[in-house]
Design a protein around this motif. Structure first.
Motif, short mmCIF file in Angstrom:
data_model
loop_
_atom_site.label_atom_id
_atom_site.label_comp_id
_atom_site.label_asym_id
_atom_site.label_seq_id
_atom_site.Cartn_x
_atom_site.Cartn_y
_atom_site.Cartn_z
N LYS A 193 38.72 -23.47 52.87
CA LYS A 193 37.46 -23.63 53.73
C LYS A 193 36.58 -24.82 53.05
CE LYS A 193 35.36 -19.66 51.36
NZ LYS A 193 34.88 -18.17 51.43
N ARG A 194 37.11 -24.79 51.58
CA ARG A 194 36.12 -26.03 50.71
C ARG A 194 36.74 -27.28 50.74
NH1 ARG A 194 36.92 -21.23 48.12
NH2 ARG A 194 35.16 -20.08 47.37
N ALA A 195 37.47 -27.53 51.65
CA ALA A 195 38.09 -29.20 51.81
C ALA A 195 37.37 -30.22 51.98
CB ALA A 195 39.09 -29.12 52.80
N ASN A 196 36.01 -29.74 52.47
CA ASN A 196 35.03 -30.92 52.77
C ASN A 196 33.93 -30.91 51.68
OD1 ASN A 196 36.07 -31.95 55.22
ND2 ASN A 196 35.29 -30.27 56.29
N GLN A 197 34.04 -30.02 50.71
CA GLN A 197 33.20 -29.89 49.54
C GLN A 197 33.79 -30.73 48.33
OE1 GLN A 197 30.16 -28.59 49.74
NE2 GLN A 197 30.75 -28.30 52.17
N PRO A 198 32.99 -30.78 47.37
CA PRO A 198 33.41 -31.52 46.08
C PRO A 198 34.55 -30.87 45.31
CG PRO A 198 31.12 -31.49 46.24
CD PRO A 198 31.55 -30.56 47.22
N LEU A 199 35.33 -31.60 44.86
CA LEU A 199 36.48 -31.06 44.00
C LEU A 199 36.30 -31.85 42.40
CD1 LEU A 199 39.07 -29.58 42.95
CD2 LEU A 199 40.32 -31.36 44.01
N LEU A 200 36.14 -31.03 41.48
CA LEU A 200 35.57 -31.72 40.17
C LEU A 200 36.54 -31.17 39.25
CD1 LEU A 200 31.81 -31.85 40.32
CD2 LEU A 200 33.18 -33.53 41.01
N LEU A 244 37.81 -27.39 38.64
CA LEU A 244 38.99 -27.28 37.79
C LEU A 244 38.80 -27.19 36.34
CD1 LEU A 244 42.11 -27.06 37.54
CD2 LEU A 244 42.16 -29.60 38.04
N LEU A 245 39.04 -26.19 35.67
CA LEU A 245 39.00 -26.40 34.18
C LEU A 245 40.01 -26.60 33.56
CD1 LEU A 245 36.22 -23.76 33.78
CD2 LEU A 245 35.94 -26.10 33.69
N ASP A 246 40.83 -27.66 33.30
CA ASP A 246 42.05 -28.19 32.66
C ASP A 246 42.01 -27.84 31.38
OD1 ASP A 246 44.49 -28.79 33.05
OD2 ASP A 246 44.42 -31.07 33.39
N GLU A 247 43.11 -27.47 30.82
CA GLU A 247 43.45 -27.10 29.47
C GLU A 247 42.56 -26.11 28.99
OE1 GLU A 247 46.07 -28.03 28.14
OE2 GLU A 247 46.84 -29.86 29.44
N ILE A 248 42.49 -25.09 29.69
CA ILE A 248 41.40 -23.92 29.53
C ILE A 248 41.65 -23.56 28.14
CG2 ILE A 248 42.54 -22.32 30.49
CD1 ILE A 248 38.92 -22.62 30.76
N ALA A 249 42.65 -23.68 27.47
CA ALA A 249 42.86 -22.97 26.40
C ALA A 249 42.41 -23.81 24.98
CB ALA A 249 44.62 -22.81 25.85
#
Length: 467
Positions: A193-200, A244-249
């Motif tokens: 449902k978030r397809a039309n919302q931002p992906l950061l 998206l929090l990449d490399e969260i470690a």
């Protein structure tokens, strides 16, 4: 495109049909009554309509307008153009309220009046088709279809990604470097449902802790030295989309505590702000390291791990999904600027090749072939020349060094620790103390190098105390 022409007069239909079919991509379907028009709409794919408001000589006849009302009541939204007389202004207003695109007076039925309206409708349809094509392209590149392959391993990933696409709970994506963690996060985002919302996306290993905090949470003017204006953080900018929090470690331990509170309370406070903001975005965390090991050595919070670990998607390395390699090769080859065709022997070679860099390394190899291969037909000798040699030489050399090191005596309990320390010291020496350059040579992030140096220093200090 297909036009429905509704008019009770044959002569009028003949004139209008001739005008419409002046455009080669238009097909005209005729109807002389409301009943006939309904049949046409229900049995054929009608794209647009040209409707006469009055379908008989009866003073109260408004058949074309009645048909438009019926079409809209059944959910049909195809464009409509009304044909009307000068005295029918009330009917024109009602037609516009029902969604008619335009109208033409009966006394002005000529190409100069009809064709600009028709061309406008054609252009909107062309734009609609282009939007649909681009959406399908996005789905192929970033939605679930972007998770390429038919192996049971990748099918499990696709199935789980599909099930959690609309969920609000945090998601943890784990996998080796190059296995496609960000691609899975994108697939989850664009499938729901978030397809039309931002992906950061924020790479937690790319910036110091203070900058990460400002980037994620944002800050008010005057929050710290140099903060001369308000800056919205990624938590705010993501809106109702995905962060998206990449490399969260690699996130600093003190910032992990703030993130935990944000996930639990669904609120956050920018640096220097007095009021909290609501969190609407869904958080996806990604890592290639063993978080359980980080918890044991105290560099990752256990409570944050359990909060992120509501749903975990483990991405298998390419070595565990070899049957997907032909599909991946075909997809990557189709993205190149020149056509590449792989022989059966070449595909077998690629399937048997060791890909320590996983899907990313395979993609890079196909791009290299497209740039450097002299032939469009890729055979095994070309692969050995442009793909296999460097990796094979490095692998043979590493194996030789490993065999030699295992035979040597060392004062340290662990030969792995000795090898690690030697690599770090040599890299720093070659880089003349430049940690960033040494980290690049070692293939690790600067933060990891600093932790290794600190661990070695702490170990030396402990040894000195024991002495």
């Amino acid at each position: 495109m297909k036009f429905l022409l509704l008019d009770d007069q044959r002569s009028a239909r003949t004139v209008l049909k001739r005008l419409l079919e002046d455009r080669p991509d238009i097909e005209v379907v005729e109807a002389s009554s409301v009943e006939e028009a309904r049949l046409r709409v229900e049995t054929q794919d009608i794209d647009a309509m040209l409707l006469d408001i009055r379908l008989s000589d009866a003073p109260n006849d408004r058949g074309g307008l009645d048909f438009l009302r019926w079409a809209r009541s059944t959910g049909r939204s195809m464009p409509a153009v009304m044909v009307t007389g000068v005295s029918e202004l009330l009917e024109i207003r009602e037609a516009m309220r029902q969604g008619a695109q335009d109208y033409v007076l009966k006394d002005e039925l000529c190409a100069e009046m009809i064709l600009p309206i028709v061309d406008g409708i054609r252009e909107r349809f062309a734009l609609k088709d282009e939007v649909q094509r681009l959406r399908e392209q996005v789905d192929r590149r970033q939605g679930l279809p972007a998770l390429i392959g038919a192996s049971p391993a990748i099918e499990r990933v696709r199935k789980l990604a599909r099930r959690v696409a609309d969920a609000d709970a945090p998601i943890l994506v784990r996998g080796a470097t190059g296995s496609g963690k960000e691609m899975v996060a994108r697939a989850i985002h664009y499938a729901g449902k978030r397809a039309n919302q931002p992906l950061l996306a924020v790479n937690c290993s790319a910036l110091p802790g203070t900058l990460i905090e400002s980037l994620v949470f944002g800050h008010q003017r005057g929050a710290f030295t140099g903060a001369d204006r308000r800056v919205r953080g990624q938590l705010e900018l993501a809106g109702a989309g995905t962060l998206l929090l990449d490399e969260i470690a690699e996130m600093p331990i003190e910032l992990q505590a703030k993130l935990l509170r944000v996930i639990e309370d669904r609120k956050f406070r920018p640096l220097g702000a007095e009021e909290e903001l609501s969190l609407d975005a869904r958080i996806i965390a990604a890592t290639h390291v063993d978080l359980e090991r980080r918890i044991e050595n105290g560099t990752f919070r256990e409570d944050l791990y359990f909060r992120l670990n509501v749903v975990t998607i483990d991405i298998p390395p390419l070595s565990e999904r070899g049957e997907d390699i032909p599909h991946l090769v075909q997809t990557f080859a189709s993205e190149q600027s020149r056509p590449l065709r792989f022989t059966d022997a070449a595909i077998s070679w690629l399937c048997g090749h060791h890909w320590p860099g996983n899907v990313r390394e395979l993609r890079n190899a196909i791009e290299r072939l497209a740039l450097l291969s002299e032939s469009d037909v890729i055979e095994v000798p070309i692969l050995e020349e442009l793909v296999g040699n460097d990796g094979a030489i490095v692998e043979r050399e590493l194996n030789r060094v490993a065999r030699t090191l295992l035979t040597l005596a060392t004062k340290e309990t662990s030969k792995l620790d000795a090898i690690q320390r030697a690599l770090v010291e040599q890299a720093l020496a070659n880089a003349k103390g430049n940690k960033s350059a040494a980290a690049r040579v070692l293939g690790v992030h600067r933060k990891m190098l600093e932790r290794l140096v600190k661990a070695d220093a702490d170990g030396d200090a402990a040894d000195a105390d024991d002495d």
